[in-house]
Write a protein that holds these residues in place. Sequence first.
Motif, PDB file in Angstrom:
ATOM      1  N   GLY A 189       0.831  -1.189   0.000  1.00 24.50           N
ATOM      2  CA  GLY A 189       0.000   0.000   0.000  1.00 24.50           C
ATOM      3  C   GLY A 189       0.861   1.233   0.000  1.00 24.50           C
ATOM      4  O   GLY A 189       1.889   1.286  -0.663  1.00 24.50           O
ATOM      5  N   GLU A 207      -7.062   2.253   4.556  1.00 22.20           N
ATOM      6  CA  GLU A 207      -7.344   1.758   3.212  1.00 22.20           C
ATOM      7  C   GLU A 207      -8.739   1.156   3.243  1.00 22.20           C
ATOM      8  O   GLU A 207      -9.009   0.215   3.991  1.00 22.20           O
ATOM      9  N   TRP A 219      -8.170   5.879   0.110  1.00 22.18           N
ATOM     10  CA  TRP A 219      -7.094   6.065   1.086  1.00 22.18           C
ATOM     11  C   TRP A 219      -7.377   7.340   1.870  1.00 22.18           C
ATOM     12  O   TRP A 219      -7.556   8.408   1.283  1.00 22.18           O
ATOM     13  N   HIS A 235      -9.955   1.629  -4.547  1.00 21.33           N
ATOM     14  CA  HIS A 235      -9.706   1.716  -3.113  1.00 21.33           C
ATOM     15  C   HIS A 235      -9.695   3.184  -2.709  1.00 21.33           C
ATOM     16  O   HIS A 235      -9.241   4.048  -3.460  1.00 21.33           O
TER      17      HIS A 235
END
Length: 266
Positions: A27, A168, A150, A148
């Motif tokens: 990540g 996340e 963040w 995704h």
Amino acid sequence: MFRIVGAALSSLLVLSASQSLMAVDDGLPVYRGAEIVKSTPLENSYIEIPLAKIYRSGRGWEPEKVETVEGSAIQTLYKIGRNVPMSAVERFYAQAIEDIEGGDLLYYCESRACGSSNAWANNFFRDYLLYGPDASQSLWVVKDSRMHYWVVYLNRRGAGDVMVRVDEIIPQGSDVDIDVLAQLSATDVPRIRRFLNTLDSYEGLVAFVTSAADERSAIDVGDAYIEEIRLGLNPDERTLIRFINLANMGNTNYGAHRVIFVRNSN
């Protein structure tokens, strides 16, 4: 076969950066020397994503605008030593966020423009360790090409340590048959052109376009986006790239006014 409507596209993203160590899960890079205080997974939850400053609402506090998604999340809290300049940490994470593949910055604030640090720490993130001066906080919210989210919040505590919270958020559902290449604003034709110029081939390339109604229907708005994008393509690109108008049917997962480029792997 594409099962695009109602399915979120997800995959872990691997980034590299100078002065960084990789997290346990691929990540965002981790600032060198940062210690993991705790990491908490969430499964099958409704998760709020902040998109504006936090303010007092009735007897509590909440962001002026939020997006709620159903899915899972990994919430990680890091501590960085008190001798590290706050500006260095801010620059590091600003660069890490800028380097996110296909990243779409949904919200950013710093200092008092974010609202009350106490409210972010105790009311939104529910972690008192994030509380610090309003003037030293920063918050980024980004959506990447894999859909995704963040959420990165940092501040320096009164004790001197810099605390960094990285969430996340992975919306529910995925489709391994879809190779997502980029998610861009449907109105940013120059950026779309720059992305297409990076590709070696347009074979199997599909562009899903989302929209929302104005004085026109959502379908008509989507058609207008597609027409404008196609005007900037050469004849070969127009032939090879397939555009699909989702109108507002994909807005829950992908947002409105977006173009999502995928590769048909079948």
